[in-house]
Design an enzyme around this catalytic site. Structure first.
Site, mmCIF file in Angstrom:
data_model
loop_
_atom_site.group_PDB
_atom_site.id
_atom_site.type_symbol
_atom_site.label_atom_id
_atom_site.label_comp_id
_atom_site.label_asym_id
_atom_site.label_seq_id
_atom_site.Cartn_x
_atom_site.Cartn_y
_atom_site.Cartn_z
ATOM 1 N N ASN A 168 19.647 -0.407 0.103
ATOM 2 C CA ASN A 168 18.809 0.437 -0.984
ATOM 3 C C ASN A 168 19.448 0.379 -2.171
ATOM 4 O O ASN A 168 20.536 0.573 -2.460
ATOM 5 C CB ASN A 168 18.735 1.892 -0.586
ATOM 6 C CG ASN A 168 17.535 2.688 -0.692
ATOM 7 O OD1 ASN A 168 16.421 1.984 -0.526
ATOM 8 N ND2 ASN A 168 17.315 4.060 -0.955
ATOM 9 N N SER A 178 6.204 6.776 -9.050
ATOM 10 C CA SER A 178 5.424 6.825 -10.459
ATOM 11 C C SER A 178 3.946 6.753 -10.429
ATOM 12 O O SER A 178 3.480 7.178 -11.528
ATOM 13 C CB SER A 178 6.102 5.902 -11.225
ATOM 14 O OG SER A 178 5.816 4.641 -10.508
ATOM 15 N N GLN A 207 11.897 1.478 -15.732
ATOM 16 C CA GLN A 207 11.013 2.463 -16.205
ATOM 17 C C GLN A 207 11.488 3.695 -17.164
ATOM 18 O O GLN A 207 10.897 4.121 -17.911
ATOM 19 C CB GLN A 207 10.515 2.918 -14.868
ATOM 20 C CG GLN A 207 9.630 2.276 -13.809
ATOM 21 C CD GLN A 207 9.445 2.693 -12.385
ATOM 22 O OE1 GLN A 207 9.981 3.906 -12.366
ATOM 23 N NE2 GLN A 207 8.875 2.013 -11.738
ATOM 24 N N ASP A 212 6.291 3.912 2.302
ATOM 25 C CA ASP A 212 5.849 2.780 1.767
ATOM 26 C C ASP A 212 6.563 1.398 2.034
ATOM 27 O O ASP A 212 5.879 0.433 2.158
ATOM 28 C CB ASP A 212 5.622 3.255 0.388
ATOM 29 C CG ASP A 212 6.705 3.704 -0.313
ATOM 30 O OD1 ASP A 212 7.784 3.673 0.409
ATOM 31 O OD2 ASP A 212 6.911 4.245 -1.412
ATOM 32 N N THR A 213 7.831 1.446 2.146
ATOM 33 C CA THR A 213 8.617 0.300 2.555
ATOM 34 C C THR A 213 8.339 -0.310 3.849
ATOM 35 O O THR A 213 8.070 -1.557 3.896
ATOM 36 C CB THR A 213 10.164 0.513 2.476
ATOM 37 O OG1 THR A 213 10.486 1.463 1.404
ATOM 38 C CG2 THR A 213 10.981 -0.847 2.468
ATOM 39 N N GLY A 262 0.088 6.445 -7.894
ATOM 40 C CA GLY A 262 -0.792 6.355 -6.784
ATOM 41 C C GLY A 262 -1.923 5.620 -6.883
ATOM 42 O O GLY A 262 -2.317 5.569 -8.122
ATOM 43 N N ARG A 263 -2.629 5.103 -5.893
ATOM 44 C CA ARG A 263 -3.802 4.135 -6.005
ATOM 45 C C ARG A 263 -4.485 4.343 -4.562
ATOM 46 O O ARG A 263 -3.936 4.698 -3.640
ATOM 47 C CB ARG A 263 -3.622 2.929 -6.275
ATOM 48 C CG ARG A 263 -2.915 2.080 -5.467
ATOM 49 C CD ARG A 263 -1.971 0.914 -5.779
ATOM 50 N NE ARG A 263 -1.009 1.584 -6.814
ATOM 51 C CZ ARG A 263 0.275 2.174 -6.719
ATOM 52 N NH1 ARG A 263 0.747 2.111 -5.307
ATOM 53 N NH2 ARG A 263 1.105 2.435 -7.547
#
Length: 483
Positions: free
Chosen positions: A305, A19, A313, A246-247, A21-22
């Protein structure tokens, strides 16, 4: 511009989720890490050519823009690392051009692929799991590639390179094509014990072996920025391979007190499990649909998961359309607490496929409650409460499954990621699991990315030292189960 002292070392994490990014810069000072967010952007899927797709061109422009903004903020990173979600990929032809769109995992193209493979005798899931240790998800990369071969066989015929999303961004940064291990492991095409591509499995699925690159373990340098990229962003540096899933990065940042702790990465998806040195590929683990995702230093994330904050969201976005403005996250938490005080209580199965990509998340939550004879949530607080309590109940089921499959009782649940800041959900999780919940740090994924870069640079000795640094640097809040 912020002027920083000459020779001051810093590193940049490009952290992209489903959803948003940074870009976050990390600086090690006096044994603690200081994080500075220099850039943030929105991400999401859109329909294109009959499929739900990621706009990877926009992602790339945001990576460039984020690194340039980092330079403009006065930073000159020594290294950069990229992490994103797993499973999805692009194919390149012999000239490096992309073949087709980057179809998103929530797309329906993989419907029925598992059943087709089983019915035809090509591959049963029991064997598939025993070989790779990867849970069944209808969007597993293996199924996506089979579906792509059915729909666009010319893409597989012309492809010369398979790159997962962070691999593709690394290719654009450096010009080097590789498949990083933690993301590659989620494809269900990598052996759980070989930690390499399963050539027999790839052949049985009719996939071209030539497109898969040698698997690279995280922790080392990939290459330097291409000259044109360096000119665009204003600095040159090395690109390090973190745990690009990412996990995998988020779990590195968990400041767990002992090995019996359960880890929970709480974001768009919730991933609950533990860290192990070996994979569990038993029929019991397959039946429980636990997965063995590859991690840093060849570790495994044995986890379940769970649908995660995707549900809230969706509710929040729809409330915004109905009311003209999206409610704030704190506002939703307060509303949920008020609904709980008022005695409202309904639960849904957060893992049900109906919540994966519904036309209306609110409509689906209400329908599930109505079908099960429960009170139907109407107000925002009732909807939020239903989602939060359902997630907490799902976490409790996952903890019980984890304990049964590993033979080890969990001492606590350690939450990192955006969900760790949700005090209501943390308390509900402690109550449902009957265990202490330790919440924080919030920026777990970017932090784990930076930890690998700091180890690669020699500023931290190893993962143990990096986790000790996390404990010194961030407050971790404890939530105890209520009687």
């Amino acid at each position: 511009m912020l002027i920083r002292s000459e020779g001051h070392l810093c590193h940049a994490a490009v952290d992209i989720g489903a959803s948003s990014g940074r870009v976050i810069v990390g600086e090690l000072e006096d044994g603690r890490i200081r994080l500075t967010e220099t850039y943030r952007f929105e991400n999401g899927v859109a329909e294109r050519g009959g499929h739900l797709c990621w706009d990877v061109d926009a992602l790339w422009q945001n990576v460039l823009g984020g690194l340039a903004a980092t330079h403009d903020a006065g930073f000159s990173p020594q290294s950069v690392g990229v992490d994103t979600w797993a499973v999805d990929f692009v194919l390149l032809d012999g000239k490096g051009a992309r073949l087709g769109d980057a179809v998103a995992y929530r797309d329906s193209r993989t419907d029925g692929i598992r059943e087709e493979l089983e019915d035809s005798g090509v591959l049963g899931f029991d064997e598939h799991y025993a070989r790779t240790g990867i849970q069944y998800q209808k969007f597993n990369t293996a199924y996506q590639l089979v579906a792509l071969g059915r729909e666009r066989p010319e893409f597989l015929r012309d492809a010369r390179s398979f790159l997962m999303i962070p691999d593709y961004l690394n290719y654009l940064l450096t010009g080097i094509e590789t498949n990083e291990y933690t993301n590659a492991s989620t494809t269900a095409l990598v052996g759980a014990r070989s930690m390499d591509w399963d050539d027999e499995l790839i052949g049985r699925l009719g996939l071209p072996r030539r497109i898969f690159h040698p698997v690279r373990m995280p922790g080392g340098p990939l290459g330097r920025l291409r000259a044109d990229v360096s000119r665009r962003v204003g600095f040159d540096c090395e690109v390090i391979l973190p745990a690009t899933h990412d996990t995998g990065s988020a779990w590195l940042s968990v400041p767990a007190k002992d090995e019996s702790s359960a880890y929970l990465s709480s974001g768009t998806w919730s991933l609950l499990g533990t860290e192990r040195r070996d994979a569990i590929t038993t029929p019991q683990a397959a039946a429980a649909n636990f997965t063995n995702e590859g991690g840093y230093e060849g570790r495994f994330r044995f986890l379940k998961n769970i649908m995660g904050l995707w549900m809230i969201q969706g509710v929040r976005n729809e409330l915004g359309l109905l009311e003209g403005v999206r409610p704030g996250w704190d506002e939703l938490v307060r509303a949920a607490e008020e609904a709980r005080s008022g005695g409202f209580r309904s639960l849904v199965d957060a893992d049900a496929p109906r919540f994966l990509a519904p036309a209306s998340m609110i409509g689906e939550v209400r329908a599930a409650c109505e079908e099960s004879g429960q009170a139907v949530p109407q107000m925002a607080g009732e909807l939020a409460l239903t989602v939060y309590d359902s997630l907490a109940a799902d976490y409790a089921r996952a903890v019980r499954g984890l304990e049964s499959l590993t033979g080890t009782a969990c001492a606590s649940v350690n939450v990192v990621g955006g969900g760790s800041s949700n005090q209501y959900l943390n308390q509900a999780t402690a109550d449902a699991c009957g265990l202490p919940v330790l919440a924080g740090p919030t920026e777990g994924t970017a932090l784990g990315n930076l930890m690998v870069q700091l180890i690669a640079s020699g500023e931290l000795a190893d993962l143990e030292a990096a986790r000790a640094m996390v404990r010194r640097s961030f407050e971790v809040r404890e939530f105890l189960p209520r009687p």
